[in-house]
Structures are given as structure tokens and as C-alpha cells.
Scaffold this active site. Structure first.
Site, mmCIF file in Angstrom:
data_model
loop_
_atom_site.group_PDB
_atom_site.id
_atom_site.type_symbol
_atom_site.label_atom_id
_atom_site.label_comp_id
_atom_site.label_asym_id
_atom_site.label_seq_id
_atom_site.Cartn_x
_atom_site.Cartn_y
_atom_site.Cartn_z
ATOM 1 N N GLY A 173 0.767 -1.239 0.000
ATOM 2 C CA GLY A 173 0.000 0.000 0.000
ATOM 3 C C GLY A 173 0.795 1.284 0.000
ATOM 4 O O GLY A 173 0.229 2.357 -0.219
ATOM 5 N N GLU A 200 4.322 -6.079 2.198
ATOM 6 C CA GLU A 200 4.084 -6.594 0.835
ATOM 7 C C GLU A 200 4.049 -5.450 -0.178
ATOM 8 O O GLU A 200 3.043 -5.245 -0.861
ATOM 9 C CB GLU A 200 2.743 -7.345 0.810
ATOM 10 C CG GLU A 200 2.625 -8.470 1.820
ATOM 11 C CD GLU A 200 1.205 -9.054 1.881
ATOM 12 O OE1 GLU A 200 0.275 -8.459 1.302
ATOM 13 O OE2 GLU A 200 1.033 -10.110 2.503
ATOM 14 N N PRO A 201 5.132 -4.700 -0.308
ATOM 15 C CA PRO A 201 5.084 -3.567 -1.239
ATOM 16 C C PRO A 201 5.078 -4.029 -2.692
ATOM 17 O O PRO A 201 5.794 -4.958 -3.065
ATOM 18 C CB PRO A 201 6.383 -2.810 -0.930
ATOM 19 C CG PRO A 201 7.309 -3.861 -0.415
ATOM 20 C CD PRO A 201 6.452 -4.867 0.301
ATOM 21 N N GLY A 202 4.242 -3.401 -3.481
ATOM 22 C CA GLY A 202 4.262 -3.647 -4.921
ATOM 23 C C GLY A 202 4.696 -2.363 -5.599
ATOM 24 O O GLY A 202 5.836 -2.175 -6.013
ATOM 25 N N ARG A 218 -4.366 2.422 -16.021
ATOM 26 C CA ARG A 218 -4.541 3.152 -14.754
ATOM 27 C C ARG A 218 -5.298 4.482 -14.897
ATOM 28 O O ARG A 218 -6.061 4.855 -14.022
ATOM 29 C CB ARG A 218 -3.180 3.390 -14.092
ATOM 30 C CG ARG A 218 -2.665 2.160 -13.365
ATOM 31 C CD ARG A 218 -1.377 2.424 -12.622
ATOM 32 N NE ARG A 218 -1.281 3.718 -12.010
ATOM 33 C CZ ARG A 218 -1.907 4.118 -10.894
ATOM 34 N NH1 ARG A 218 -2.663 3.265 -10.248
ATOM 35 N NH2 ARG A 218 -1.751 5.339 -10.422
ATOM 36 N N TYR A 258 -8.630 4.140 -12.886
ATOM 37 C CA TYR A 258 -8.549 4.788 -11.561
ATOM 38 C C TYR A 258 -8.463 6.306 -11.661
ATOM 39 O O TYR A 258 -8.159 6.954 -10.662
ATOM 40 C CB TYR A 258 -7.310 4.290 -10.810
ATOM 41 C CG TYR A 258 -7.168 2.798 -10.713
ATOM 42 C CD1 TYR A 258 -8.192 2.024 -10.174
ATOM 43 C CD2 TYR A 258 -5.997 2.161 -11.128
ATOM 44 C CE1 TYR A 258 -8.062 0.649 -10.071
ATOM 45 C CE2 TYR A 258 -5.854 0.789 -11.022
ATOM 46 C CZ TYR A 258 -6.879 0.037 -10.499
ATOM 47 O OH TYR A 258 -6.732 -1.318 -10.391
ATOM 48 N N CYS A 318 -11.412 2.348 -28.976
ATOM 49 C CA CYS A 318 -12.689 3.033 -29.169
ATOM 50 C C CYS A 318 -13.483 3.077 -27.878
ATOM 51 O O CYS A 318 -14.528 2.427 -27.754
ATOM 52 C CB CYS A 318 -13.476 2.352 -30.276
ATOM 53 S SG CYS A 318 -12.708 2.646 -31.855
ATOM 54 N N TYR A 324 1.319 -1.877 -11.972
ATOM 55 C CA TYR A 324 -0.026 -2.034 -12.527
ATOM 56 C C TYR A 324 -0.101 -1.461 -13.945
ATOM 57 O O TYR A 324 -1.107 -0.890 -14.352
ATOM 58 C CB TYR A 324 -1.069 -1.397 -11.583
ATOM 59 C CG TYR A 324 -0.909 -1.935 -10.165
ATOM 60 C CD1 TYR A 324 -1.319 -3.226 -9.862
ATOM 61 C CD2 TYR A 324 -0.280 -1.190 -9.161
ATOM 62 C CE1 TYR A 324 -1.132 -3.752 -8.582
ATOM 63 C CE2 TYR A 324 -0.090 -1.706 -7.880
ATOM 64 C CZ TYR A 324 -0.515 -2.985 -7.607
ATOM 65 O OH TYR A 324 -0.324 -3.505 -6.358
HETATM 66 N N1 PLP Z 1 -0.756 -7.147 -0.664
HETATM 67 C C1 PLP Z 1 -2.055 -7.342 -0.985
HETATM 68 C C2 PLP Z 1 -2.841 -8.322 -0.207
HETATM 69 C C3 PLP Z 1 -2.638 -6.618 -2.040
HETATM 70 O O1 PLP Z 1 -3.916 -6.816 -2.359
HETATM 71 C C4 PLP Z 1 -1.836 -5.678 -2.735
HETATM 72 C C5 PLP Z 1 -2.402 -4.854 -3.827
HETATM 73 O O2 PLP Z 1 -3.540 -4.727 -4.055
HETATM 74 C C6 PLP Z 1 -0.496 -5.505 -2.371
HETATM 75 C C7 PLP Z 1 0.014 -6.247 -1.338
HETATM 76 C C8 PLP Z 1 0.394 -4.520 -3.074
HETATM 77 O O3 PLP Z 1 -0.068 -3.226 -2.892
HETATM 78 P P1 PLP Z 1 0.813 -1.974 -3.338
HETATM 79 O O4 PLP Z 1 1.186 -2.165 -4.743
HETATM 80 O O5 PLP Z 1 -0.092 -0.822 -3.114
HETATM 81 O O6 PLP Z 1 1.997 -1.939 -2.430
#
Ligand code: PLP
Length: 437
Positions: free
Chosen positions: A252, A294-296, A333, A337, A362, A391
Site C-alpha cells: 500500500g 508486501e510492497p508492490g 490506470r 482509476y 474506441c 499495474y
Molecule cells: N498485498 C495485498 C494483499 C494486495 O492486495 C496488494 C495490492 O492490491 C499488495 C500487497 C500490493 O499493494 P501496493 O502495490 O499498493 O503496495
């Protein structure tokens, strides 16, 4: 609206030389000429840098933390391998995600399976490979895991995803922690399930988990989340004398998409989270837990730009439209969003104009920017959409019978093709026709 100087200040890997935008000294023109457009250009070194920043922030807090990269943000093999090599774990949501993490070289014990509706095969893959943690989201899921694991003679580490009624994030579609959302179980149920799991033979409860949303830029939200999870652990201990040795805070952490925003102080993030959790555990007489994050987005978003070619420039009423060769199928995105992304022309001209920028799909939502002041843009120019690493390619599709784009990575001053553009054959290869058609 941010000027080009501010945009460049926030992206030190980009430079302007002789009115041309470069990435780490590489000509984006030449890259486009060689690989075509639309094209994702990834700075692999920046991904490693972001990972190390976060790892070191937790280390300097003397905090035992697992950084389990959320594969959903960008699951290209070159990227998952790069992060695995640095020691990152993986957060995945499917059986194939587990396979990809293992293929990337992630240790089984560093893989976390999450998601509100895992299938039997997702769970079987996790249990077969004895991954580090499955975060469960219902009693039925817990019972199912226990049954499968017992049958396989395994005992799985499980965590319970808690719906804290705490939600945050840049857009309603990426907020996940509220009571109205489908995720997790409430606190009371979490306590009950933790105890229930402790009596089962096929599972071992070790963690509480929450993920409250994405693109969160207020550290107080993470502090509150950490505190609420830690307090719940101490309640479980007081009530049932059961330890919760792991707290999984989910992902997040946001990034500054507009050049007016500041980068979130990742050191502060680690400090606040560790301090908050350790205080609650200490007060309850418990040993410091291990923390999973859990950073993405945070690890990959700013590493990447989407390079696109200007097909046409035209005027409709009072608006000037730039029509590019990338569309919402390549990058969704902005359509999905309403996200803001900086867009920079590769050739910088003195004259400025205000543009709307749209793609070839389109749909009226196939738009990357409106009322954006840029240096003058002409037919066949190139534009770079910044911060496209999270994303972006992972949410791309072949909608409108369009190829998913190619991806190149700059790493240690060399350029590599890390994903081929889809061919027509790629797009139709799983289709089957009716007999005699
Ligand atoms: N962990 C969980 C359970 C998620 O659902 C997500 C994204 O939706 C993430 C981690 C990664 O989130 P972010 O990319 O915002 O760090």
C-alpha cells in the site's frame, strides 16, 4: 501543473540533453527505433535501489522484516528474478504466482499467498510447496487448507486477514480495508479462528494480516493499522495464551505521481511501524514479532516509463488532441482509476500548448491526460508516460485485438529486451474454432 524541471528533479534517472529526453544517458529515440512503440522502458537499477532502501530502513530499526514483493504490481520474470536475487520474498495470489516465485528463485519460506477467493488448486500448490504463509480470509478456507494439508501430511503456517474497518488509498477501487469490502474477517472472528486453527493438525496459526489499500501516502494510516493488529495479537495472547509471532501489514505504500508531491520517507515508514508494534508487544510481555510487508507499487512504479508515438495531432472544438499509439489495453490506470501520470515529450520545443492525450481504443475512457501543458508536440513525435512500472504491463490486455507491448530493461548500463511484443499468433493461439468453420 508541474514544470519540466520539477518532473526531472523527481526522476534523477532522466535528463534533457540538447532538447532531448534521455534515460540514464540512453536515447529514447534510438530505443524506440530499435524496439518499436508502445514500449515499456524499465530502469532495473532503480528497482534494486528501492528494495535496498526499504530493506535497510528495517535493518536500521533492528526490525526482523520480510519484504515480500507483491507480484501483482509487475510480474515480469526479469523483475521478479532481480528482486529474488536481492533476497526479496514474494506475495502472490494464485498457484501460478507461486510457480513464478519459485522459478524466480524465491525461497519457499519467503512466499506468501493472499487473496479472498483462493481456489483448491491455489491452496494445493501452496501446501505442496510448503510456502511460508497462507493468509486465510474465511472459516471455510481455513477448514479446506487443514483438510488438504492433513491429507498431504503437511502443517501449513497460516495467518488471518483481518478486516479492520480501516480503509485508505488514492481511489475507491483500490481501497480494501473497509467493512463494506470483501476482504478478511472481523476482529472477533479473527480471534475465534486463530484459536480454532491452533487445535488443527494441518495448520499452524502464526500471523495476523491486513492490507487496507493502495497508494497510501499518509504514514498515520500505517501506524494505526500496525497498532490495531498488534493490539489484536495481545488480546489473543491474553484470552487464549496463543502467540502471534508474525504481523503481516500488507502493501500500500504510495509514490509521488505528481511532481508536487514528496516521496514518502520510507525510513519513517519502517520506524513508525516497528516502534508501534514493538511497544504493544513489549507492554503485553511478548517477544518482538517478525514483520512482513508486501510492497508492490513502491518497489517498481517509478522505475518505468511507457514510450509512445504520436500518430496524430488534431483539434476538436477548443481542444487539441494528441492521439498516441498506446492505449488503455497497454496501460489502464488512467482509464480505470482516473490516475495522474506525468507525460513528457522526448523532443522539447520552446513553444508550449495545452493538450488532451488519447489512445487508439474506441472508448472515451482511453485517455492518458486532459488539459496538460506540454512543449509543442508534432505528428510522429514520442512521448514518455512516467511512473508506469506498477499495474502497467501486469494489467495490460489484448483488448481491441492489440498486442501487449514489448518491455526493455536498462541494467548496469546495458539494454535488454525482457518481453517480446505479442504477435498476432500470440493473441489467437488459445482460441479454438468450431468444426467446419
Ligand atoms: N498485498 C495485498 C494483499 C494486495 O492486495 C496488494 C495490492 O492490491 C499488495 C500487497 C500490493 O499493494 P501496493 O502495490 O499498493 O503496495
Amino acid at each position: 501543473m508541474a514544470g519540466l524541471d520539477e518532473v526531472l528533479k523527481k526522476h534523477p534517472n532522466l535528463q534533457i540533453l540538447n532538447n532531448e529526453l534521455l534515460i540514464r544517458g540512453f536515447s529514447l529515440f534510438k530505443i524506440a527505433e530499435e524496439y518499436g512503440t508502445p514500449l515499456y522502458v524499465v530502469d532495473g537499477n532503480l528497482i534494486v535501489e528501492r528494495y535496498k532502501e526499504m530493506r535497510d530502513a528495517f535493518l536500521s530499526e533492528n526490525c526482523n522484516a520480510l519484504i515480500a514483493y507483491a507480484y501483482k504490481a509487475n510480474s515480469l520474470l526479469a523483475i521478479t528474478k532481480l528482486l529474488a536475487k536481492e533476497g526479496a520474498g514474494a506475495t502472490v495470489v494464485s498457484a501460478y504466482g507461486i510457480k513464478l516465485a519459485l522459478l524466480s528463485g524465491v525461497e519457499n519460506s519467503k512466499i506468501v499467498l493472499v487473496g479472498p477467493s483462493k481456489s483448491y488448486s491455489d491452496l494445493t500448490e501452496a501446501i505442496k510447496n510448503n510456502i511460508g504463509l497462507i493468509n486465510i480470509e474465511s472459516e471455510q478456507e481455513l477448514v479446506e487448507i487443514n483438510q488438504i494439508a492433513e491429507k498431504m501430511g503437511n502443517r501449513m503456517n497460516i495467518g488471518i486477514r483481518v478486516n479492520l474497518g480501516l480503509s485508505a488509498g488514492a481511489h475507491p477501487k483500490i481501497r480494501t480495508g473497509g467493512r463494506k469490502h470483501k476482504f478478511g474477517v472481523d476482529e472477533k472472528t479473527a480471534i475465534k479462528l486463530y484459536k480454532y486453527a491452533s487445535k488443527m493438525k494441518g495448520v499452524k496459526p502464526i500471523a495476523l494480516h491486513a492490507h487496507i489499500g493502495s497508494q497510501i501516502t499518509d504514514l498515520k494510516v500505517f501506524q494505526l493499522e500496525a497498532q490495531r493488529l498488534a493490539l489484536l495479537s495481545s488480546t489473543i495472547y491474553k484470552k487464549h495464551k496463543l502467540d502471534v509471532p508474525v504481523l503481516d501489514l500488507g502493501g500500500g505504500l504510495g509514490i509521488p505521481y505528481t511532481s508536487n508531491e514528496e516521496r514518502i520517507p520510507y525510513k519513517e515508514f519502517a520506524k513508525i511501524v516497528c516502534k508501534t508494534i514493538n511497544e504493544v508487544y513489549e507492554n503485553a510481555g511478548l517477544q518482538k514479532p517478525m514483520i512482513i510487508v508486501e510492497p508492490g507499487r513502491y518497489l517498481v512504479a517509478d522505475s518505468t516509463l511507457l514510450l509512445m508515438k504520436v500518430n496524430y495531432v488534431k483539434r476538436i472544438g477548443r481542444k487539441t488532441w494528441i492521439l498516441v499509439d498506446a492505449g488503455m489495453n497497454d496501460f489502464i490506470r488512467t482509464a480505470m482509476y482516473n490516475a495522474y501520470h506525468e507525460i513528457v515529450p522526448i523532443i522539447i520545443r520552446d513553444k508550449k500548448e495545452v493538450y488532451n492525450i488519447g489512445g487508439p481504443v474506441c472508448e472515451s475512457s482511453d485517455v492518458f491526460a486532459t488539459n496538460r501543458e506540454l512543449s509543442e508536440v508534432k505528428k510522429d513525435d514520442l512521448l514518455a508516460l512516467l511512473d508506469a512500472g506498477a499495474y502497467g504491463i501486469s494489467m495490460s490486455s489484448t483488448y481491441n485485438i492489440r498486442s501487449r507491448p514489448a518491455v526493455v530493461m536498462l541494467f548496469n548500463n546495458k539494454l535488454y529486451l525482457i518481453r517480446e511484443r505479442d504477435t498476432f499468433e500470440d493473441i489467437i493461439k488459445n482460441d479454438k474454432t468450431l468444426p467446419n468453420s
